[in-house]
Design an enzyme around this catalytic site. Structure first.
Site: not given
Length: 140
Positions: A59, A62-64, A67
C-alpha cells in the site's frame, strides 16, 4: 525548458531522500503521458513476521507511485497533492525478488484524481490491485 527522461527520474529520486520511499527502497523507473511505474525490492525489510511481503508495504508503494504521478501530471508549482483514500486487494504472496507498481489514471480532475495501481512481480503476476484518490490543493 523541457527535461529529459533521466532528469525527470532523477528529480523524482531526489524527492525521496530521507523519506519512507527511501526506507522501502522504492525507485521510480518509468513514465509516459498517463502513467508512472515504481519498483520495490522484496526483502526481510518489507516482510511481515511470517516472511512474506507485508500488505502495508504494498500500500505504501501504491500510494507513493500514485501521489508522485499526480504531482507529475498536475501544475505542481501552483498545487500540492495529498492522498485522501486508498484501497487494496492483495491477491498473491511474495517472498523475495521485486514488485512493480504502475499508476494509471481512472479520473483526472482539476481537484481530485483517481488512480488504478497494479502491483505485479517480475513475471507480471498480479500481486495487489489498488485504487488511490488524491486531491490537489492550492499552495498558499
Amino acid at each position: 525548458m523541457k527535461l529529459s527522461r533521466e532528469e525527470i527520474l532523477d528529480r523524482l529520486a531526489a524527492s525521496c531522500k530521507n523519506t519512507l520511499m527511501e526506507t522501502l527502497e522504492i525507485k521510480y523507473i518509468d513514465f509516459g503521458e498517463d502513467f508512472l511505474t515504481a519498483s520495490m525490492p522484496v526483502t526481510p525489510r518489507v516482510h511481515q513476521p511470517d516472511g512474506v511481503l507485508h500488505g502495508g508495504a504494498m500500500v505504501a508503494l501504491a500510494e507513493s507511485v500514485g501521489s508522485a504521478a499526480s504531482f507529475m501530471f498536475l501544475d505542481n508549482k501552483e498545487m500540492f497533492v495529498r492522498g485522501i483514500e486508498i484501497s487494496a486487494n492483495h491477491i498473491k504472496s511474495k517472498v523475495d525478488g521485486m514488485v512493480y507498481a504502475k499508476a494509471t489514471f481512472i479520473h483526472k480532475g482539476r481537484t481530485t484524481q483517481i488512480w488504478n495501481i497494479d502491483v505485479v512481480d517480475e513475471e507480471d503476476n498480479l500481486i495487489s490491485k489498488c485504487k488511490l484518490t488524491t486531491i490537489a490543493l492550492p499552495r498558499k
